[in-house]
Design a protein around this motif. Structure first.
Motif, PDB file in Angstrom:
ATOM      1  N   CYS A   5      -5.656  29.812  31.579  1.00 50.01           N
ATOM      2  CA  CYS A   5      -5.037  28.623  30.986  1.00 50.01           C
ATOM      3  C   CYS A   5      -4.325  27.800  32.044  1.00 50.01           C
ATOM      4  CB  CYS A   5      -4.053  29.037  29.883  1.00 50.01           C
ATOM      5  SG  CYS A   5      -3.423  27.642  28.933  1.00 50.01           S
ATOM      6  N   VAL A   6      -4.860  26.625  32.344  1.00 49.63           N
ATOM      7  CA  VAL A   6      -4.245  25.735  33.333  1.00 49.63           C
ATOM      8  C   VAL A   6      -3.070  24.964  32.747  1.00 49.63           C
ATOM      9  CG1 VAL A   6      -6.368  25.499  34.669  1.00 49.63           C
ATOM     10  CG2 VAL A   6      -5.878  23.854  32.835  1.00 49.63           C
ATOM     11  N   VAL A   7      -2.786  25.179  31.458  1.00 49.81           N
ATOM     12  CA  VAL A   7      -1.611  24.593  30.815  1.00 49.81           C
ATOM     13  C   VAL A   7      -0.520  25.664  30.821  1.00 49.81           C
ATOM     14  CG1 VAL A   7      -0.682  23.514  28.744  1.00 49.81           C
ATOM     15  CG2 VAL A   7      -3.081  23.153  29.363  1.00 49.81           C
ATOM     16  N   SER A   8       0.496  25.462  31.669  1.00 51.83           N
ATOM     17  CA  SER A   8       1.476  26.517  31.915  1.00 51.83           C
ATOM     18  C   SER A   8       2.848  26.260  31.316  1.00 51.83           C
ATOM     19  CB  SER A   8       1.638  26.723  33.429  1.00 51.83           C
ATOM     20  OG  SER A   8       0.413  27.079  34.025  1.00 51.83           O
ATOM     21  N   THR A   9       3.150  25.034  30.921  1.00 53.13           N
ATOM     22  CA  THR A   9       4.471  24.721  30.381  1.00 53.13           C
ATOM     23  C   THR A   9       4.330  23.935  29.087  1.00 53.13           C
ATOM     24  OG1 THR A   9       4.709  22.587  31.507  1.00 53.13           O
ATOM     25  CG2 THR A   9       5.399  24.568  32.731  1.00 53.13           C
ATOM     26  N   LEU A  10       5.386  23.967  28.294  1.00 49.49           N
ATOM     27  CA  LEU A  10       5.377  23.150  27.077  1.00 49.49           C
ATOM     28  C   LEU A  10       5.274  21.671  27.411  1.00 49.49           C
ATOM     29  CD1 LEU A  10       7.963  24.660  24.569  1.00 49.49           C
ATOM     30  CD2 LEU A  10       5.519  24.278  24.202  1.00 49.49           C
ATOM     31  N   HIS A  46       5.580  33.350  26.953  1.00 51.21           N
ATOM     32  CA  HIS A  46       5.047  32.460  27.973  1.00 51.21           C
ATOM     33  C   HIS A  46       6.056  31.441  28.489  1.00 51.21           C
ATOM     34  CE1 HIS A  46       1.058  34.083  27.683  1.00 51.21           C
ATOM     35  NE2 HIS A  46       1.001  33.847  26.395  1.00 51.21           N
ATOM     36  N   ILE A  47       7.122  31.162  27.741  1.00 48.20           N
ATOM     37  CA  ILE A  47       7.990  30.049  28.143  1.00 48.20           C
ATOM     38  C   ILE A  47       9.434  30.443  28.407  1.00 48.20           C
ATOM     39  CG2 ILE A  47       6.548  28.414  26.852  1.00 48.20           C
ATOM     40  CD1 ILE A  47       8.882  28.295  24.795  1.00 48.20           C
ATOM     41  N   TRP A  48       9.810  31.700  28.188  1.00 48.10           N
ATOM     42  CA  TRP A  48      11.220  32.081  28.236  1.00 48.10           C
ATOM     43  C   TRP A  48      11.860  31.821  29.595  1.00 48.10           C
ATOM     44  CZ3 TRP A  48      13.528  35.920  31.288  1.00 48.10           C
ATOM     45  CH2 TRP A  48      12.631  36.675  32.078  1.00 48.10           C
ATOM     46  N   TRP A  49      11.069  31.807  30.649  1.00 51.67           N
ATOM     47  CA  TRP A  49      11.543  31.635  32.026  1.00 51.67           C
ATOM     48  C   TRP A  49      11.841  30.181  32.371  1.00 51.67           C
ATOM     49  CZ3 TRP A  49       8.571  28.228  34.717  1.00 51.67           C
ATOM     50  CH2 TRP A  49       7.331  27.909  34.120  1.00 51.67           C
ATOM     51  N   ASP A  50      11.393  29.242  31.549  1.00 56.10           N
ATOM     52  CA  ASP A  50      11.374  27.813  31.880  1.00 56.10           C
ATOM     53  C   ASP A  50      12.641  27.140  31.338  1.00 56.10           C
ATOM     54  OD1 ASP A  50      10.856  25.129  32.267  1.00 56.10           O
ATOM     55  OD2 ASP A  50       8.958  25.115  31.158  1.00 56.10           O
ATOM     56  N   ASP A  51      13.527  26.698  32.240  1.00 51.41           N
ATOM     57  CA  ASP A  51      14.785  26.113  31.765  1.00 51.41           C
ATOM     58  C   ASP A  51      14.614  24.722  31.177  1.00 51.41           C
ATOM     59  OD1 ASP A  51      14.346  24.726  34.114  1.00 51.41           O
ATOM     60  OD2 ASP A  51      16.243  25.272  35.061  1.00 51.41           O
ATOM     61  N   ALA A  70      12.223  24.307  28.858  1.00 53.28           N
ATOM     62  CA  ALA A  70      11.553  24.553  27.584  1.00 53.28           C
ATOM     63  C   ALA A  70      12.382  24.150  26.362  1.00 53.28           C
ATOM     64  CB  ALA A  70      11.116  26.013  27.485  1.00 53.28           C
ATOM     65  N   PRO A  71      13.712  24.402  26.330  1.00 46.91           N
ATOM     66  CA  PRO A  71      14.461  23.981  25.147  1.00 46.91           C
ATOM     67  C   PRO A  71      14.359  22.483  24.858  1.00 46.91           C
ATOM     68  CG  PRO A  71      15.729  25.590  26.368  1.00 46.91           C
ATOM     69  CD  PRO A  71      14.540  25.244  27.226  1.00 46.91           C
ATOM     70  N   GLU A  72      14.442  21.658  25.902  1.00 47.09           N
ATOM     71  CA  GLU A  72      14.321  20.220  25.649  1.00 47.09           C
ATOM     72  C   GLU A  72      12.896  19.849  25.247  1.00 47.09           C
ATOM     73  OE1 GLU A  72      13.913  17.761  29.643  1.00 47.09           O
ATOM     74  OE2 GLU A  72      15.412  19.351  29.897  1.00 47.09           O
ATOM     75  N   GLN A  73      11.911  20.596  25.723  1.00 49.87           N
ATOM     76  CA  GLN A  73      10.529  20.336  25.315  1.00 49.87           C
ATOM     77  C   GLN A  73      10.286  20.774  23.873  1.00 49.87           C
ATOM     78  OE1 GLN A  73       8.598  18.480  27.107  1.00 49.87           O
ATOM     79  NE2 GLN A  73      10.027  18.453  28.842  1.00 49.87           N
ATOM     80  N   ILE A  74      10.958  21.827  23.440  1.00 48.02           N
ATOM     81  CA  ILE A  74      10.876  22.214  22.029  1.00 48.02           C
ATOM     82  C   ILE A  74      11.448  21.104  21.159  1.00 48.02           C
ATOM     83  CG2 ILE A  74      11.821  23.800  20.306  1.00 48.02           C
ATOM     84  CD1 ILE A  74      11.590  26.028  22.407  1.00 48.02           C
ATOM     85  N   ALA A  75      12.582  20.532  21.573  1.00 53.34           N
ATOM     86  CA  ALA A  75      13.156  19.411  20.828  1.00 53.34           C
ATOM     87  C   ALA A  75      12.197  18.229  20.803  1.00 53.34           C
ATOM     88  CB  ALA A  75      14.485  19.002  21.456  1.00 53.34           C
ATOM     89  N   ARG A  76      11.575  17.957  21.925  1.00 52.62           N
ATOM     90  CA  ARG A  76      10.575  16.878  22.012  1.00 52.62           C
ATOM     91  C   ARG A  76       9.414  17.140  21.052  1.00 52.62           C
ATOM     92  NH1 ARG A  76       6.928  16.275  27.506  1.00 52.62           N
ATOM     93  NH2 ARG A  76       5.276  14.894  26.671  1.00 52.62           N
ATOM     94  N   ALA A  77       8.930  18.371  21.040  1.00 57.24           N
ATOM     95  CA  ALA A  77       7.827  18.721  20.146  1.00 57.24           C
ATOM     96  C   ALA A  77       8.229  18.587  18.690  1.00 57.24           C
ATOM     97  CB  ALA A  77       7.353  20.144  20.437  1.00 57.24           C
TER      98      ALA A  77
END
Length: 265
Positions: A141-146, A169-174, A176-183
């Motif tokens: 998977c070349v899609v690695s971040t939200l 897959h995303i717990w390491w990404d600081d 990610a929380p703002e991307q969850i809000a975006r989603a």
């Protein structure tokens, strides 16, 4: 897949005994049991199919391979519709052999989504791009971040394409929380999955997903992020774990339900 040692009839029976009413299915056991037979099985058991996994693998360069991938994904959409779920989870695909072109691979994913999205919408199915941990970028998977997943999804209507939020897959990404809000703001969180991160990783990292509570991830924290983003759908637990597969499946299912209550409910 958490209890892949159980046949689908055994899984349906175990869910009934434990009061579990939702189940996420994978295509391979569904195809082995028979699509129509599986649809009847889950209906008769009172189970709701939350998602079907997986479609995707869109990154091939060869036109024949790309056409075959699209045909297979159309079949996956049809299978999802028959099973009564409105979400098909996508693992987008890694780099083709000999290629180092991440940008080109991601553009081919977008091209495939452009063809597949309207087909899925007509059948009441949404596509959920799942970003995978960067260790899978070369081969799966070349899609690695939200953020990358949303950059692709937002080219299309939300009722066609959104994302899968998977803690493993995303717990390491600081970010990610703002991307969850975006989603969430865009109505693009199509499913939410839990698995823990335990180390050391086993040989063959695909079977490294830890049982909830055994690793480094704060499940309630991530559940809080998706709930704050407006997500009210089912929460799946998806564990690829050889040690769990070697145990009694009904025991593992009961343990997983207890762990969910203990660490995420």
């Amino acid at each position: 897949m958490t209890v892949k040692q159980l046949s689908l009839p055994e899984l349906a029976d175990a869910c009934g005994q434990l009061g579990i009413t939702n189940v996420g299915l994978w295509r391979e056991p569904v195809q082995s049991h028979g699509l129509e037979a599986t649809a009847k099985l889950v209906r008769d058991a009172g189970l709701t199919v939350t998602t079907l996994c997986r479609g995707g693998f869109f990154t091939a360069i060869d036109p024949k391979e790309r056409a075959q991938a699209l045909d297979d994904n159309r079949r996956a959409v049809d299978e999802a519709a028959t099973l009564g779920t409105d979400v098909l989870v996508l693992v987008s695909g890694g780099l083709p052999a000999g290629s180092k072109d991440l940008h080109g691979a991601r553009e081919r994913i977008a091209d495939a989504l452009g063809e597949l999205g309207p087909y899925a919408e007509e059948r009441g199915v949404k596509l959920a791009i799942e970003p995978l941990h960067p260790m899978y970028a070369s081969d799966r998977c070349v899609v690695s971040t939200l953020g990358q997943a949303l950059d692709l999804a937002e080219r299309f209507p939300a009722q066609q394409v959104g994302v899968t939020v998977d803690t493993y897959h995303i717990w390491w990404d600081d970010t990610a929380p703002e991307q969850i809000a975006r989603a969430g703001a865009g109505g693009r969180i199509h499913t939410f999955q839990l698995a823990d991160w335990t180390t050391p990783l086993p040989e063959g990292v695909l079977t490294g997903r830890g049982q909830i509570g055994d690793g480094a991830i704060d499940m309630r924290e991530w559940k809080g992020y998706v709930e704050a983003a407006g997500y009210t759908g089912a929460i799946e637990v998806e564990l690829f774990n050889a040690q769990l597969w070697a145990r009694d499946g009904r025991e593992v299912l009961a343990e997983t339900a207890r762990r969910f209550v203990e660490h995420a409910a």
